[in-house]
Design a protein around this motif. Structure first.
Motif, PDB file in Angstrom:
ATOM      1  N   THR A  35       0.859  -1.185   0.000  1.00 52.57           N
ATOM      2  CA  THR A  35       0.000   0.000   0.000  1.00 52.57           C
ATOM      3  C   THR A  35       0.896   1.236   0.000  1.00 52.57           C
ATOM      4  OG1 THR A  35      -1.881   1.040   1.121  1.00 52.57           O
ATOM      5  CG2 THR A  35      -0.199   0.096   2.547  1.00 52.57           C
ATOM      6  N   TRP A  39      -2.260   6.390  -1.153  1.00 56.54           N
ATOM      7  CA  TRP A  39      -3.534   5.665  -1.325  1.00 56.54           C
ATOM      8  C   TRP A  39      -4.380   5.767  -0.054  1.00 56.54           C
ATOM      9  CZ3 TRP A  39      -7.016   2.243   0.499  1.00 56.54           C
ATOM     10  CH2 TRP A  39      -7.962   1.742  -0.393  1.00 56.54           C
ATOM     11  N   ARG A  43      -7.870   7.952   0.072  1.00 58.04           N
ATOM     12  CA  ARG A  43      -9.115   7.169   0.142  1.00 58.04           C
ATOM     13  C   ARG A  43      -9.807   7.273   1.496  1.00 58.04           C
ATOM     14  NH1 ARG A  43      -7.690   5.389  -4.689  1.00 58.04           N
ATOM     15  NH2 ARG A  43      -9.034   3.811  -5.650  1.00 58.04           N
ATOM     16  N   LEU A 197     -19.713  -6.935   6.487  1.00 59.73           N
ATOM     17  CA  LEU A 197     -18.609  -6.696   7.431  1.00 59.73           C
ATOM     18  C   LEU A 197     -18.758  -7.728   8.541  1.00 59.73           C
ATOM     19  CD1 LEU A 197     -16.249  -5.073   8.557  1.00 59.73           C
ATOM     20  CD2 LEU A 197     -17.833  -3.291   9.242  1.00 59.73           C
ATOM     21  N   HIS A 259     -18.756   8.661  14.109  1.00 53.44           N
ATOM     22  CA  HIS A 259     -17.852   7.511  14.138  1.00 53.44           C
ATOM     23  C   HIS A 259     -16.691   7.802  13.180  1.00 53.44           C
ATOM     24  CE1 HIS A 259     -16.101   3.669  13.963  1.00 53.44           C
ATOM     25  NE2 HIS A 259     -16.636   3.312  12.800  1.00 53.44           N
ATOM     26  N   ARG A 264     -13.932  10.613   4.007  1.00 56.93           N
ATOM     27  CA  ARG A 264     -14.873  10.826   2.890  1.00 56.93           C
ATOM     28  C   ARG A 264     -16.309  10.505   3.308  1.00 56.93           C
ATOM     29  NH1 ARG A 264     -14.147   7.791  -1.856  1.00 56.93           N
ATOM     30  NH2 ARG A 264     -13.056   6.195  -0.701  1.00 56.93           N
ATOM     31  N   GLY A 320     -22.125   0.608  11.999  1.00 51.93           N
ATOM     32  CA  GLY A 320     -21.159  -0.476  12.131  1.00 51.93           C
ATOM     33  C   GLY A 320     -21.701  -1.783  11.593  1.00 51.93           C
TER      34      GLY A 320
HETATM   35  N1  COA Z   1      -3.494   0.236  -0.843  1.00 46.84           N
HETATM   36  C1  COA Z   1      -3.435   0.306  -2.186  1.00 46.84           C
HETATM   37  N2  COA Z   1      -4.415  -0.117  -3.001  1.00 46.84           N
HETATM   38  C2  COA Z   1      -5.501  -0.632  -2.416  1.00 46.84           C
HETATM   39  C3  COA Z   1      -5.636  -0.736  -1.024  1.00 46.84           C
HETATM   40  C4  COA Z   1      -4.570  -0.287  -0.226  1.00 46.84           C
HETATM   41  N3  COA Z   1      -4.592  -0.343   1.107  1.00 46.84           N
HETATM   42  N4  COA Z   1      -6.823  -1.287  -0.743  1.00 46.84           N
HETATM   43  C5  COA Z   1      -7.445  -1.511  -1.924  1.00 46.84           C
HETATM   44  N5  COA Z   1      -6.634  -1.115  -2.925  1.00 46.84           N
HETATM   45  C6  COA Z   1      -6.930  -1.177  -4.354  1.00 46.84           C
HETATM   46  C7  COA Z   1      -7.910  -2.262  -4.710  1.00 46.84           C
HETATM   47  O1  COA Z   1      -7.252  -3.496  -4.858  1.00 46.84           O
HETATM   48  C8  COA Z   1      -8.476  -1.735  -6.013  1.00 46.84           C
HETATM   49  O2  COA Z   1      -7.557  -2.027  -7.023  1.00 46.84           O
HETATM   50  P1  COA Z   1      -8.077  -2.488  -8.482  1.00 46.84           P
HETATM   51  O3  COA Z   1      -8.882  -1.336  -8.986  1.00 46.84           O
HETATM   52  O4  COA Z   1      -6.812  -2.723  -9.222  1.00 46.84           O
HETATM   53  O5  COA Z   1      -8.891  -3.714  -8.233  1.00 46.84           O
HETATM   54  C9  COA Z   1      -8.470  -0.224  -5.810  1.00 46.84           C
HETATM   55  O6  COA Z   1      -7.557   0.035  -4.743  1.00 46.84           O
HETATM   56  C10 COA Z   1      -9.821   0.354  -5.488  1.00 46.84           C
HETATM   57  O7  COA Z   1     -10.386  -0.414  -4.463  1.00 46.84           O
HETATM   58  P2  COA Z   1     -11.804  -0.061  -3.875  1.00 46.84           P
HETATM   59  O8  COA Z   1     -12.148  -1.044  -2.804  1.00 46.84           O
HETATM   60  O9  COA Z   1     -12.784   0.103  -4.991  1.00 46.84           O
HETATM   61  O10 COA Z   1     -11.496   1.364  -3.236  1.00 46.84           O
HETATM   62  P3  COA Z   1     -12.484   2.398  -2.594  1.00 46.84           P
HETATM   63  O11 COA Z   1     -12.319   3.701  -3.259  1.00 46.84           O
HETATM   64  O12 COA Z   1     -13.885   1.857  -2.447  1.00 46.84           O
HETATM   65  O13 COA Z   1     -11.883   2.559  -1.131  1.00 46.84           O
HETATM   66  C11 COA Z   1     -12.215   1.842   1.139  1.00 46.84           C
HETATM   67  C12 COA Z   1     -11.815   1.433  -0.286  1.00 46.84           C
HETATM   68  C13 COA Z   1     -12.166   0.608   2.011  1.00 46.84           C
HETATM   69  C14 COA Z   1     -11.255   2.878   1.634  1.00 46.84           C
HETATM   70  C15 COA Z   1     -13.655   2.453   1.106  1.00 46.84           C
HETATM   71  O14 COA Z   1     -14.513   1.618   0.352  1.00 46.84           O
HETATM   72  C16 COA Z   1     -14.207   2.619   2.484  1.00 46.84           C
HETATM   73  O15 COA Z   1     -13.699   3.360   3.282  1.00 46.84           O
HETATM   74  N6  COA Z   1     -15.331   1.962   2.792  1.00 46.84           N
HETATM   75  C17 COA Z   1     -15.913   2.031   4.113  1.00 46.84           C
HETATM   76  C18 COA Z   1     -15.181   1.107   5.033  1.00 46.84           C
HETATM   77  C19 COA Z   1     -15.493   1.364   6.484  1.00 46.84           C
HETATM   78  O16 COA Z   1     -15.683   2.468   6.900  1.00 46.84           O
HETATM   79  N7  COA Z   1     -15.510   0.298   7.269  1.00 46.84           N
HETATM   80  C20 COA Z   1     -15.739   0.361   8.661  1.00 46.84           C
HETATM   81  C21 COA Z   1     -17.176   0.310   8.954  1.00 46.84           C
HETATM   82  S1  COA Z   1     -17.472   0.664  10.646  1.00 46.84           S
END
Ligand code: COA
Length: 332
Positions: A35, A39, A43, A197, A259, A264, A320
């Motif tokens: 990572t 990124w 994100r 989740l 939370h 974002r 959650g």
């Molecule tokens: N570092 C680098 N690349 C990463 C990565 C990391 N840590 N994690 C995922 N990627 C990659 C993926 O493999 C994907 O690659 P690909 O396009 O080649 O397949 C790309 O980044 C996009 O992944 P995606 O899952 O679509 O990213 P996203 O923009 O949806 O962001 C989160 C991912 C998890 C940050 C976002 O979806 C999120 O925050 N969701 C809510 C999660 C949350 O809050 N959980 C707790 C609930 S209480």
């Protein structure tokens, strides 16, 4: 109905929090996992997280936060007659972390139990404790959100392990006295899609076995994109419902303590509610998502650095795994 005096709920008399010493920033994490700081920051807004020592269990984190909350409240463990701990990372399946905390803190032999509502856990625990206090059968509750999420992280899964951190926060509640007054709750859940989740293995559905270990089922699994969409939707709805039930408008809110999952998500919530982002207190850049601990840690920090002022109107809102959600209206 927006005269707070008409409402009868409990008062948070003191708040405390604890974060483990070890700080792991994105640069350090990117040496272990595929990572990058760029990124993770773009994100999620997360820059670092705290990781507990191997020998520190969730009850140890809870002990530190609870001790600080008691000092803040000017109370002693002997004053407590109810202990509720919210966690998805208990020291062990049973006995409850609340029972272990009771013994560590020297609390009398009172009612102690855990609540599991994932990242909404602290607000759920407040809701339950508030109800028990209002029955007048309990006088002083210790409510804790504590997590050692590093213990269920799959450090080979970059989509989850970059998001979470360890920590604990606690509050002491009574049904009268000076402090942060709880005005009302709006808690809910939708159990129709549990796999968004979850931690698939280690429970009665898939008990620990060689196969479950090999399948890495004891680690947290998440569909990040779907969780993101649901999070914004359910928090917006819960916030609007509690405001309208109590006769307030979005513009009446002075501070939101959301939370701390993703910057974002907070930005989207701010836009959808029409509450300026500057009114949202965020520290997720420093600690990541600490699940049930995130709101009490943020509340404690916001109070200590005087972000919130006495008399202001506050909203705490969480979502959650479950999915669960909860919104709590408070008068600081
Ligand atoms: N570092 C680098 N690349 C990463 C990565 C990391 N840590 N994690 C995922 N990627 C990659 C993926 O493999 C994907 O690659 P690909 O396009 O080649 O397949 C790309 O980044 C996009 O992944 P995606 O899952 O679509 O990213 P996203 O923009 O949806 O962001 C989160 C991912 C998890 C940050 C976002 O979806 C999120 O925050 N969701 C809510 C999660 C949350 O809050 N959980 C707790 C609930 S209480």
């Amino acid at each position: 109905m927006n005269s707070d005096s008409e409402l009868s709920s409990s008062v948070i008399r003191g708040v405390g929090s604890y974060l483990p010493e070890k700080n792991v920033d994105n640069i350090e994490l990117s040496k272990r996992v595929d990572t990058s700081d760029e990124w993770i920051t773009s994100r999620t807004g997360i820059k670092a997280r705290r990781i507990a020592e191997k020998e520190q269990a969730t009850s140890d984190l809870a002990l530190e936060a609870a001790s600080a909350a008691l000092v803040d409240a000017g109370m002693s463990p002997r004053d407590i007659d109810l202990v509720v701990v919210a966690t998805i990372t208990p020291d062990m399946a049973f006995p409850s972390t609340a029972c272990l905390l009771q013994d560590k803190l020297g609390i009398p032999k009172v009612c102690c139990f855990d609540i599991e509502a994932a990242c909404s856990g602290f607000l759920y625990a407040l809701d339950v404790a508030d109800g028990m206090l209002s029955s007048n059968r309990y006088k002083c509750a210790l409510v804790v959100g504590a997590e050692k999420l590093s213990s269920i992280m799959d450090w080979q899964d970059r989509t989850t392990c970059v998001l979470f951190g360890d920590g604990a926060g606690a509050a002491v509640l009574t049904n009268k006295g000076d402090g942060l007054k709880i005005l009302g709750f709006k808690s809910g859940a939708d159990g129709s899609n549990p796999k968004l989740l979850h931690q698939p293995s280690g429970g009665s559905l898939d008990p620990a076995s060689q196969e479950s270990l090999a399948g890495r089922g004891h680690f947290l699994k998440m569909n990040g994109r779907e969780i993101f969409k649901s999070a914004v939707r359910v928090m917006e709805r819960a916030a609007r419902e509690i405001l309208s039930e109590h006769g307030y408008k979005e513009s009446d809110i002075d501070h939101v303590i959301p939370h701390q999952a993703n910057a974002r998500i907070v930005e989207s919530l701010s836009q959808r509610l029409g509450i300026p982002l500057g009114k949202f207190y965020c520290n997720l850049d420093k600690y990541g998502n600490t699940s049930a601990a995130s709101i009490p840690i943020a509340l404690d920090e916001a109070r200590r650095i005087s972000v919130v002022q006495k008399g202001q109107l506050g909203l705490m809102v969480a979502f959650g795994a479950g999915l669960t959600w909860s919104a709590v209206l408070v008068r600081f």
